[in-house]
Design a protein around this motif. Sequence first.
Motif, mmCIF file in Angstrom:
data_model
loop_
_atom_site.group_PDB
_atom_site.id
_atom_site.type_symbol
_atom_site.label_atom_id
_atom_site.label_comp_id
_atom_site.label_asym_id
_atom_site.label_seq_id
_atom_site.Cartn_x
_atom_site.Cartn_y
_atom_site.Cartn_z
ATOM 1 N N LEU A 266 -8.140 11.865 -2.166
ATOM 2 C CA LEU A 266 -8.534 10.744 -3.022
ATOM 3 C C LEU A 266 -8.662 9.485 -2.180
ATOM 4 C CD1 LEU A 266 -8.645 9.095 -5.745
ATOM 5 C CD2 LEU A 266 -6.147 9.029 -5.617
ATOM 6 N N PRO B 170 0.178 15.006 1.399
ATOM 7 C CA PRO B 170 0.138 13.603 1.786
ATOM 8 C C PRO B 170 1.362 13.189 2.600
ATOM 9 C CG PRO B 170 -0.129 13.849 -0.594
ATOM 10 C CD PRO B 170 0.208 15.190 -0.055
ATOM 11 N N GLY B 171 1.203 12.195 3.456
ATOM 12 C CA GLY B 171 2.331 11.633 4.187
ATOM 13 C C GLY B 171 2.194 11.751 5.687
ATOM 14 N N ASP B 172 1.339 12.611 6.163
ATOM 15 C CA ASP B 172 1.136 12.732 7.609
ATOM 16 C C ASP B 172 -0.256 12.198 7.946
ATOM 17 O OD1 ASP B 172 1.463 13.678 10.351
ATOM 18 O OD2 ASP B 172 3.039 14.965 9.498
ATOM 19 N N ASP B 173 -0.680 12.375 9.193
ATOM 20 C CA ASP B 173 -1.995 11.847 9.576
ATOM 21 C C ASP B 173 -3.138 12.646 8.962
ATOM 22 O OD1 ASP B 173 -1.243 9.625 11.199
ATOM 23 O OD2 ASP B 173 -0.413 11.084 12.587
ATOM 24 N N LEU C 64 -3.138 17.549 -4.813
ATOM 25 C CA LEU C 64 -3.505 16.359 -4.037
ATOM 26 C C LEU C 64 -3.026 16.545 -2.593
ATOM 27 C CD1 LEU C 64 -4.714 13.492 -4.067
ATOM 28 C CD2 LEU C 64 -2.436 12.635 -4.606
ATOM 29 N N ILE D 230 1.304 4.208 -2.873
ATOM 30 C CA ILE D 230 1.033 5.632 -2.640
ATOM 31 C C ILE D 230 2.253 6.463 -3.049
ATOM 32 C CG2 ILE D 230 0.572 7.366 -0.850
ATOM 33 C CD1 ILE D 230 -0.890 5.052 0.698
ATOM 34 N N GLU E 82 0.825 -1.214 0.000
ATOM 35 C CA GLU E 82 0.000 0.000 0.000
ATOM 36 C C GLU E 82 0.864 1.270 0.000
ATOM 37 O OE1 GLU E 82 -2.682 0.021 3.358
ATOM 38 O OE2 GLU E 82 -2.783 2.220 3.340
ATOM 39 N N PHE E 83 1.939 1.253 0.823
ATOM 40 C CA PHE E 83 2.713 2.484 0.964
ATOM 41 C C PHE E 83 3.591 2.754 -0.252
ATOM 42 C CE2 PHE E 83 1.514 1.300 5.280
ATOM 43 C CZ PHE E 83 0.790 2.432 5.598
ATOM 44 N N PHE F 39 0.970 8.371 -6.250
ATOM 45 C CA PHE F 39 0.183 9.518 -5.778
ATOM 46 C C PHE F 39 1.003 10.635 -5.142
ATOM 47 C CE2 PHE F 39 -2.828 5.974 -6.040
ATOM 48 C CZ PHE F 39 -3.588 6.491 -7.076
ATOM 49 N N GLY G 198 -4.014 14.361 0.077
ATOM 50 C CA GLY G 198 -3.938 13.121 0.840
ATOM 51 C C GLY G 198 -4.986 12.159 0.346
ATOM 52 N N GLY G 199 -5.163 11.047 1.078
ATOM 53 C CA GLY G 199 -6.154 10.091 0.622
ATOM 54 C C GLY G 199 -6.179 8.849 1.462
ATOM 55 N N ASP G 200 -6.761 7.814 0.896
ATOM 56 C CA ASP G 200 -6.864 6.536 1.579
ATOM 57 C C ASP G 200 -6.889 5.479 0.485
ATOM 58 O OD1 ASP G 200 -6.985 5.045 3.877
ATOM 59 O OD2 ASP G 200 -9.171 4.994 3.916
ATOM 60 N N THR G 201 -6.195 4.353 0.700
ATOM 61 C CA THR G 201 -6.105 3.324 -0.327
ATOM 62 C C THR G 201 -6.505 1.991 0.281
ATOM 63 O OG1 THR G 201 -4.272 4.583 -1.263
ATOM 64 C CG2 THR G 201 -4.578 2.360 -2.082
HETATM 65 P P1 ADP Z 1 -3.781 6.773 8.370
HETATM 66 O O1 ADP Z 1 -3.705 5.339 8.739
HETATM 67 O O2 ADP Z 1 -3.134 7.723 9.322
HETATM 68 O O3 ADP Z 1 -5.151 7.193 7.934
HETATM 69 P P2 ADP Z 1 -2.921 6.046 5.758
HETATM 70 O O4 ADP Z 1 -2.059 4.870 5.933
HETATM 71 O O5 ADP Z 1 -4.332 5.823 5.328
HETATM 72 O O6 ADP Z 1 -2.841 6.919 7.069
HETATM 73 O O7 ADP Z 1 -2.231 7.036 4.717
HETATM 74 C C1 ADP Z 1 -0.900 7.447 4.900
HETATM 75 C C2 ADP Z 1 -0.683 8.743 4.163
HETATM 76 O O8 ADP Z 1 -0.794 8.513 2.773
HETATM 77 C C3 ADP Z 1 -1.690 9.814 4.520
HETATM 78 O O9 ADP Z 1 -1.026 11.059 4.562
HETATM 79 C C4 ADP Z 1 -2.667 9.785 3.382
HETATM 80 O O10 ADP Z 1 -3.220 11.069 3.144
HETATM 81 C C5 ADP Z 1 -1.772 9.352 2.222
HETATM 82 N N1 ADP Z 1 -2.546 8.589 1.201
HETATM 83 C C6 ADP Z 1 -3.114 7.365 1.338
HETATM 84 N N2 ADP Z 1 -3.717 6.985 0.187
HETATM 85 C C7 ADP Z 1 -3.527 8.011 -0.688
HETATM 86 C C8 ADP Z 1 -3.921 8.232 -2.031
HETATM 87 N N3 ADP Z 1 -4.625 7.353 -2.756
HETATM 88 N N4 ADP Z 1 -3.573 9.415 -2.581
HETATM 89 C C9 ADP Z 1 -2.876 10.325 -1.879
HETATM 90 N N5 ADP Z 1 -2.469 10.174 -0.633
HETATM 91 C C10 ADP Z 1 -2.777 9.024 -0.031
#
Ligand code: ADP
Length: 316
Positions: free
Chosen positions: A88, A27-30, A118, A7, A3-4, A11, A120-123
């Motif tokens: 995203l 992106p990259g922080d909480d 962009l 990203i 996953e990381f 992204f 941040g997001g969640d994947t």
């Molecule tokens: P958390 O567990 O704290 O919610 P995540 O593991 O979901 O963190 O995400 C780690 C970082 O990567 C966060 O800063 C998040 O915004 C970024 N991120 C995750 N998925 C994406 C994506 N599809 N596009 C851009 N940033 C992303």
Amino acid sequence: MGEFELIRRFFQPLAGRSASSSLILGPGDDCAIQRVPDGRDLVFSVDTLVEGVHFPKAYPSDKLAWRALAAAASDLAAMGAEPVCFTLALTLPCADESWLSAFSRGLFQAAEEFGLALAGGDTTRGPLVVTLQVHGVVPKGQGLHRNGAKNGDLVCVSGCLGDAGAALEYLAEPDPTQDMQAVLQRYHQPLPRLALGQQLSGVASAAIDISDGLAADLEHILEASGVGASIRAEAIPLSPALVRLTGDQAVDYALRSGDDYELCVTLPPAGWQALPSDIRQQLSVIGSIEPEPGLRIQGWQGTADQHGFDHFRSMS
Ligand code: ADP
Ligand code: MG
């Protein structure tokens, strides 16, 4: 690919690409951090696209990314907002590198075009779903609403309507003609009216973006404003390609089918007169607001209640 890594590769490079400096942490922080300048209101909206519902199965991922961000940005346009950044949330059945690299490329192009960074997001893994939250800003108190249309206001729309709806008929066409290519382009690569929306902020009495068809979207303005409208079918702007392809049905496409992402606005006649001509050229006057509720369409045979796209209408 984890996953990381996914990203980081696809992204992270899109982060911080906006001209705006108000995205302080990407992106990259909480969380991401956006600074809202003094004298501005934060405007935000979220949109979800589900494979097989909002876009066809096996739809090319670069086009999917563009359409998804364009649809979300179009909501900012309808509020008269200046775009700032987006998040995203991506649910994927698998980490397919070629799919991801095309998706990331399409998203990058759209993000640059619309001035959205962009943030941040969640994947996650699951059936293909794309959710985008967009953030913008408006001068304090100047956001355009749906509920301000007044008796006597003019009803205007931007651009040409119906192309994207007609394009659905040609998605599987192996050898599309030039006209088919023109309407397909409107479906694959919609251009939200971001500049126009900002120019109409403080001028338009109500605004909405046309995502579900002119009739359905104008009715949202009418209901929210507690008014009605009369529009003329012949005044609805149609592209020459659409008219050549669909003849008499072109107006039906404009009224009933979505995905055009043009704007529908109302404004007092004096406001229209005062608009600079380059803005007026982007708009067509199609009718006016009346006190009697409901939408009346002069010169059109269809019935006004069979239009638009509503996920739950058939279930109620
Ligand atoms: P958390 O567990 O704290 O919610 P995540 O593991 O979901 O963190 O995400 C780690 C970082 O990567 C966060 O800063 C998040 O915004 C970024 N991120 C995750 N998925 C994406 C994506 N599809 N596009 C851009 N940033 C992303
Ligand atoms: Mg998370």
